[in-house]
Every structure is written in C-alpha cells, then in structure tokens.
Design a protein around this motif. Structure first.
Motif, PDB file in Angstrom:
ATOM      1  N   LEU A 258       0.825  -1.213   0.000  1.00  0.00           N
ATOM      2  CA  LEU A 258       0.000   0.000   0.000  1.00  0.00           C
ATOM      3  C   LEU A 258       0.853   1.254   0.000  1.00  0.00           C
ATOM      4  O   LEU A 258       0.536   2.239  -0.680  1.00  0.00           O
ATOM      5  CB  LEU A 258      -0.932  -0.012   1.215  1.00  0.00           C
ATOM      6  N   GLN A 264      -3.464  -1.820  -8.365  1.00  0.00           N
ATOM      7  CA  GLN A 264      -4.347  -2.895  -7.932  1.00  0.00           C
ATOM      8  C   GLN A 264      -5.342  -3.227  -9.046  1.00  0.00           C
ATOM      9  O   GLN A 264      -5.760  -2.355  -9.808  1.00  0.00           O
ATOM     10  CB  GLN A 264      -5.094  -2.497  -6.658  1.00  0.00           C
ATOM     11  N   ARG A 306      -8.926  -6.479  -1.354  1.00  0.00           N
ATOM     12  CA  ARG A 306      -8.592  -5.417  -0.398  1.00  0.00           C
ATOM     13  C   ARG A 306      -9.848  -4.851   0.265  1.00  0.00           C
ATOM     14  O   ARG A 306      -9.805  -4.457   1.443  1.00  0.00           O
ATOM     15  CB  ARG A 306      -7.794  -4.323  -1.098  1.00  0.00           C
ATOM     16  N   ILE A 384      -6.421   1.262   2.710  1.00  0.00           N
ATOM     17  CA  ILE A 384      -7.221   0.652   1.643  1.00  0.00           C
ATOM     18  C   ILE A 384      -8.319   1.613   1.200  1.00  0.00           C
ATOM     19  O   ILE A 384      -8.591   1.770  -0.001  1.00  0.00           O
ATOM     20  CB  ILE A 384      -7.816  -0.691   2.123  1.00  0.00           C
TER      21      ILE A 384
END
Length: 416
Positions: A258, A264, A306, A384
């Motif tokens: 992250l 992603q 996630r 996230i």
C-alpha cells in the motif's frame, strides 16, 4: 505578521523618518537663507539712501541730529521721531550712522518679509500633501516588489504542503533566477530526493523482510501441527504464536504494498454482498452478535480482496472490543457508500480519534484485555479506503465506538 507586511512597514517608516528629518532641515535652511537675504536687501537699501545724504532732497528720509525726518511715503504709519530704529511688523529694518558735514546722520533701510513668508508657505503647501503621497507610493512599490520576490516562496510552500509520504516523487518549482530563493528550491528538492531514497529503502526492507518470513513461518507451523501426541499441548500454544506472527507478516507485506502504491486490479464489486459475506464470517468471540442493515445494489469499482480486508479489519476490531453487539450498516450519503461499524464496547476517547490510525497503536483497555491485536488493522483499513479514493474516520457516539468508511460509488456500471 507576514514578511511582506513587515518589510513594507519597515521601509515606509524608514522613508517617513528620513523625509521628516529632510523636511525639517529644509525648513531651517530656507528660513535662515530667506532671513539673511531680507537683511541683505535692507542693508542695500540703507546704503543706497546713505549715498544721497550729501545733498538730501526735501523729505528724503534722513534724520539729522538737530531735527528728525522720516523715510518712506506718507501714510505708511512708521516714524522715527526719537532717532532710534524700530522693527515694524512684516519688515526688516537696518540702521547705519554716517558722518556728514552737518554731523552724524542715521540712515534707515527696510525690506519686506512678505516674499520670505510666501516662499515658506509655498514649501509647506508642497510638502504637506507631497510627503504622504510619496510615503504611499513607497509603501505600494515595496508591497508589490516584495510580493513579486516572495511569489516563488509561496509556490514552494504550497507544493511542500501537498507533498506527503505517498507523493515524494513530486518536486517544488525552481525559479530560473540565481538568487537565494532558487538556492532554497534546489536545497528542498535535494532533500526530497534523499528522503524519497530513504523511504523507498525502508519500504523495500519491510517488504523483503515480510516476504522472507513467510516461508519459515509456514514450515514452522507444519512441524508444530505434526508434533507427537505427547507434545500436542505445547504445540498448540506455539501454533497460536505462529499464527500471530503469520498475521503480522501478512499485514506488514500488505502495508509495504500500500505504501508503494502498487497498481491494484479493480473490478465491479457489489459492496452489500461483499460486506454481508465478510461480516458474517465466524470470529473468535461467538457470543458477540453481528447485526446487518445493508442497502442493496451499491456498486463500487475496486479490488475485491482489499475491500474484503477493509471490512474484515473493521468488524474484527469491533468484535474484539464489543460487549455483546456489533452493528454493521451500509447506506448512501451524498452519492457515496457509507459503511458504519458500531460496537457497544468502551468506545474511543475523542483525543484518540486520530491516533487509532497510527501503526502499532493500541488503546490502554485493549492492551489490558490482551485481545491479540497488533495495532495494524485500522491503519491498513484506512490505507485501503484511501487507495479507493475514500476515507475512514471515527464518528463520535454516545456509547461504544463507530468507524465510518466512505467509498465512491460507480455511477454507470453498464458502461464500465
């Protein structure tokens, strides 16, 4: 008070003091010069009259010792009947005694002070409005000049305020001049280069360490699970510790990804279905009820794995601190999906509403209960949410704790 205002005030006050001193000196010098000039004119008038004493005409203004006469035209209101010169208002009088065949004679010369007064009045009329106007011009010029000089500094400050730990690749604008401000910009950019290198090295170290720990942990767990029957109790205790280490390793690896902002894989996600599946998963404290109130058909564009981790961390945290009940609510707010996870536990003090998202932070009551949390669940959930252009924060409640995650909804799923 800013640098621009302080510089302008300083320059204006300095010029004001200088102008006042210069004006005062000019008044003194001009007054002295005009007074000397007037006296000189009066003396010249006396000398001119003295030249005619040898054959004075009638009423020439000469005062003989045996009879007084007077100078000037009739009706001027002045007289020297006592033989002594006097200063009349608006005039400078100069007397000179000369010897003649008739005896000593006093000659009187006069000069008007009106021209001197007129000159001083004109100077006042020029300086009184001129000095404030000049000060205003100096203040305006200084304000504009300092603002132009400080404009690059404002740009550097604004850019630095935007740069965070995730945007260390950005740099402050560097002016093309060769002055101190350009040197400041170069120094700031060089510092950002070194900082980015250090942060990247730290992130890489965390990712490598977490990755290297995964294999030994898996091997250790396998060996403990295959322990002899007489060692089952000891192996079970050790397995609990290994599970915590594996969870911590996975959290560190996810945080490293992250932090690195790795791209992603996103897809269309039915948020209500995902929340329902993850919130109803079995957890260590089965006596704590998890109640759901979900609005269906809330579609987001994100990473399913996630987003599941976000929901799991929020629910796990709530179950860990709840007394009997956890409420999970999914609604819409201002065109965005709002996920509220509320527990009936001791709550989060207001001064900890921000610090709970710091890594490895655990509140005092959590440490006392030894709930097994590592202090990374909420930081991971917040990162996230931010990676999905959302937010995660603590919402003040009368009892318990409520955490709210807000995520943008997909406006037109059919065309995605």
């Amino acid at each position: 008070m800013g640098v621009r205002l302080r510089t302008t005030l300083t320059a204006t006050v300095a010029v004001a003091v200088a102008l006042c001193l210069a004006s005062f000196a000019l008044f003194l010098a001009l007054d002295s010069s005009l007074a000397a000039s007037t006296r000189q004119v009066a003396a010249q008038d006396a000398k001119a009259k003295a030249g005619s004493v040898a054959a004075p005409p009638p009423d020439a203004g000469v005062t003989y010792r045996d009879k007084p006469l007077k100078y000037g035209s009739k009706g001027d209101g002045g007289g020297y009947g006592d033989g002594m010169p006097k200063m009349r208002e608006g005039k400078v009088v100069v007397q000179e005694v000369i010897e003649t065949s008739e005896g000593p004679v006093t000659v009187t010369g006069t000069a008007s002070t009106a021209p001197a007064r007129a000159a001083m009045t004109t100077l006042k009329q020029v300086l009184l409005p001129g000095v404030p106007a000049l000060l205003a011009l100096v203040a305006l010029f200084t304000w504009l000049s300092v603002g132009r000089v400080l404009r690059p500094v404002s740009a550097i400050r604004a850019k630095l305020a935007d740069i965070t730990a995730h945007d260390l690749h950005e740099r402050v604008p560097q002016p093309g001049t060769r002055d101190e401000i350009a040197a400041l910009a170069r120094t700031v950019n060089a510092t950002l280069d070194r900082l980015r290198g250090a942060v990247d090295a730290h992130r890489q170290f965390v990712a490598d360490a977490a990755h290297e720990l995964r294999s030994p942990m898996a091997v250790l767990r396998t060996r403990l699970e295959l322990a002899a029957p007489e060692d089952k109790q000891l192996a079970a205790d050790a397995l609990g510790d290994v599970e915590r280490l594996q969870s911590l390793t996975a959290d560190l690896l996810l945080l490293a990804r992250l932090d690195a902002r790795e791209p992603q894989r996103t897809t269309i996600v039915d948020l209500a279905q995902l929340v329902a599946e993850e919130a109803t998963r079995r957890r260590p404290r089965p006596h704590v009820r998890v109640r759901l109130d979900l609005t269906p058909d809330l579609i987001v564009d994100g990473s399913p794995d996630r987003l599941r981790r976000l929901v799991a961390n929020l629910v796990d945290n709530a179950v860990r601190h709840a007394t009997t009940t956890v409420d999970v609510t999914l609604t819409t707010h201002a065109g965005r999906a709002a996920l509220d996870v509320t527990d009936d536990g001791p709550g989060i003090p207001s001064h900890h509403h921000t610090t709970v998202f710091d890594r490895f932070t655990r509140l005092d009551h959590a440490r006392t209960r030894d709930t097994g949390g590592s202090g990374l669940g909420l930081p991971i959930a917040r990162d996230i949410a931010q990676a999905h252009d959302g937010t995660l924060r603590v919402v003040a409640t009368a009892t318990g704790a409520r955490l709210r995650a807000v995520l943008p909804l997909l406006s037109d799923p059919a065309h995605t």
